[in-house]
Design an enzyme around this catalytic site. Sequence first.
Site, PDB file in Angstrom:
ATOM      1  N   GLY A 239       0.758  -1.246   0.000  1.00  0.00           N
ATOM      2  CA  GLY A 239       0.000   0.000   0.000  1.00  0.00           C
ATOM      3  C   GLY A 239       0.778   1.279   0.000  1.00  0.00           C
ATOM      4  O   GLY A 239       0.201   2.361  -0.189  1.00  0.00           O
ATOM      5  N   PRO A 276       4.557  -5.192  -0.777  1.00  0.00           N
ATOM      6  CA  PRO A 276       4.529  -4.017  -1.648  1.00  0.00           C
ATOM      7  C   PRO A 276       4.400  -4.413  -3.112  1.00  0.00           C
ATOM      8  O   PRO A 276       4.994  -5.395  -3.557  1.00  0.00           O
ATOM      9  CB  PRO A 276       5.894  -3.358  -1.398  1.00  0.00           C
ATOM     10  CG  PRO A 276       6.786  -4.473  -0.965  1.00  0.00           C
ATOM     11  CD  PRO A 276       5.912  -5.489  -0.284  1.00  0.00           C
ATOM     12  N   ARG A 314      -5.620   3.460 -15.792  1.00  0.00           N
ATOM     13  CA  ARG A 314      -5.658   4.176 -14.513  1.00  0.00           C
ATOM     14  C   ARG A 314      -6.311   5.570 -14.602  1.00  0.00           C
ATOM     15  O   ARG A 314      -7.103   5.913 -13.727  1.00  0.00           O
ATOM     16  CB  ARG A 314      -4.265   4.261 -13.884  1.00  0.00           C
ATOM     17  CG  ARG A 314      -3.681   2.852 -13.580  1.00  0.00           C
ATOM     18  CD  ARG A 314      -2.426   2.907 -12.712  1.00  0.00           C
ATOM     19  NE  ARG A 314      -2.731   3.458 -11.411  1.00  0.00           N
ATOM     20  CZ  ARG A 314      -2.512   4.703 -11.048  1.00  0.00           C
ATOM     21  NH1 ARG A 314      -1.917   5.543 -11.857  1.00  0.00           N
ATOM     22  NH2 ARG A 314      -2.871   5.117  -9.853  1.00  0.00           N
ATOM     23  N   CYS A 346     -13.086   4.446 -28.891  1.00  0.00           N
ATOM     24  CA  CYS A 346     -14.371   5.107 -29.095  1.00  0.00           C
ATOM     25  C   CYS A 346     -15.139   5.319 -27.799  1.00  0.00           C
ATOM     26  O   CYS A 346     -16.249   4.792 -27.624  1.00  0.00           O
ATOM     27  CB  CYS A 346     -15.198   4.276 -30.068  1.00  0.00           C
ATOM     28  SG  CYS A 346     -14.265   3.938 -31.549  1.00  0.00           S
TER      29      CYS A 346
HETATM   30  C1  LIG Z   1      -2.990  -4.985  -3.995  1.00  0.00           C
HETATM   31  C2  LIG Z   1      -2.497  -5.642  -2.769  1.00  0.00           C
HETATM   32  C3  LIG Z   1      -1.198  -5.394  -2.316  1.00  0.00           C
HETATM   33  C4  LIG Z   1      -0.272  -4.413  -2.983  1.00  0.00           C
HETATM   34  O1  LIG Z   1      -0.663  -3.099  -2.854  1.00  0.00           O
HETATM   35  P1  LIG Z   1       0.306  -1.936  -3.391  1.00  0.00           P
HETATM   36  O2  LIG Z   1      -0.445  -0.705  -3.149  1.00  0.00           O
HETATM   37  O3  LIG Z   1       0.546  -2.193  -4.830  1.00  0.00           O
HETATM   38  O4  LIG Z   1       1.565  -2.011  -2.586  1.00  0.00           O
HETATM   39  C5  LIG Z   1      -0.745  -6.095  -1.214  1.00  0.00           C
HETATM   40  N1  LIG Z   1      -1.532  -6.981  -0.567  1.00  0.00           N
HETATM   41  C6  LIG Z   1      -2.801  -7.241  -0.975  1.00  0.00           C
HETATM   42  C7  LIG Z   1      -3.601  -8.219  -0.227  1.00  0.00           C
HETATM   43  C8  LIG Z   1      -3.314  -6.574  -2.084  1.00  0.00           C
HETATM   44  O5  LIG Z   1      -4.570  -6.825  -2.466  1.00  0.00           O
END
Ligand SMILES: *Cc1c(COP(=O)(O)O)cnc(C)c1O
Length: 421
Positions: A239, A276, A314, A346
């Site tokens: 995250g 990560p 995105r 489109c």
């Molecule tokens: C998506 C996800 C991550 C990675 O998140 P990032 O923001 O890319 O670091 C890690 N653990 C789980 C369970 C996820 O769903």
Amino acid sequence: MDHFRYRDGVLCAEDVALSDIAATVGTPAYVYSTATLERHYKLFDEALGDLPHTICYAMKAASNQAILTTLARLGAGMDVVSGGEYARAKAAGVPGERIVFSGVGKTEEEIRAALTGGVKQFNVESEPELAVLSRVAAELGVTAPIALRVNPDVDARTHAKISTGKSENKFGIPISKARAVYAEAAALLGIEVVGVDVHIGSQLTELEPFEAAFTRVAELTEALRADGHDIRRLDLGGGLGIPYQNTNEAPPLPFDYGALIRRTVGHLGCEIEIEPGRLIAGNAGILLARVIYVKEGEGRRFLILDAAMNDLIRPAMYDAWHDIVPVKEPAAGAGRVTYDVVGPVCESGDTFAKARDLPELAAGDLVAFRSAGAYGAVMSSEYNTRPLVPEVLVKNDHHAVIRARPSFEEMIARDTIPAWL
Ligand SMILES: *Cc1c(COP(=O)(O)O)cnc(C)c1O
């Protein structure tokens, strides 16, 4: 930090000019830097330092086999969320004991494949999943190591579509119910409780939500130990956000994130797992595209590229900002123009940027979308029968296509016309 820089007036990935890649591979194409991938992995490794730890790269961010192999060789584990990702991790040489299996909807088939092929742990997200896991493990005569993914009801203060740690989200088990579900898990055949898991969202730009979540995990760990569970691993999810825009406001660094982990859960003596994805792959990749037309609209000027929403979703999906830079370095004092940057698909949603101030560009010019390495190629599609965007990996002065652009013939040949038609 990344390894995309202007050299002699041309944007390069490490030592390779993006114009050379465009000439041989064509556009659009994703280009990744090995040095950046490796550097980001090592930043996390150093940030956790002497804490016993495993970095399980969240491969959903960018899952090409060449990227996985690069990270696997550094010792990375993998966080997988599907049977397909599990198969990719194994194919990249990641041993089962470095793979954690996450996801709210693991099927019996996926569970069986991971139990047979080896897995470090399942991050279990519900009681029904626990029941299936127990039954399949018992049938196979093996034990499934598990952590329960708890939902700490913490606001990650990120985009709603990638926020996962609030009570209204589908993820995890409410932390208030956790002790009861752990008791249930411990009593089940074929289940071994090994840890606690949490993941509150993606693209977090502050440490406070992590601090709140990890503090709750620490309290829960002590309560679970008092209940008699041998909690020896904490999976703290992923995250950590990345800078998408070249401004002064940079998200926290892995080093500070590591210090926070030490401060909140370091005293528990657990093995730390982190997952990560974005921070490892995001700034390690760009999307290379070419200007097809510059079109004068009413009161606006459109920059029409050969990349589209099917290649990089995105902006359409998360209103995300990607810096767009010309591959040919603009001369000092060169004119700037405001463009709506769009693709050929489109749909009006096929817009990468509105009223973006850019150096003046012309048909045929190359541009790069920065910070496109994570949740870029993996989310691409063949909408409008546009060939799946190819991927290129650079290392020093080497580059290679790591996923080729399919030909129209290959795309058409995947369909089957029934004999009875
Ligand atoms: C998506 C996800 C991550 C990675 O998140 P990032 O923001 O890319 O670091 C890690 N653990 C789980 C369970 C996820 O769903």
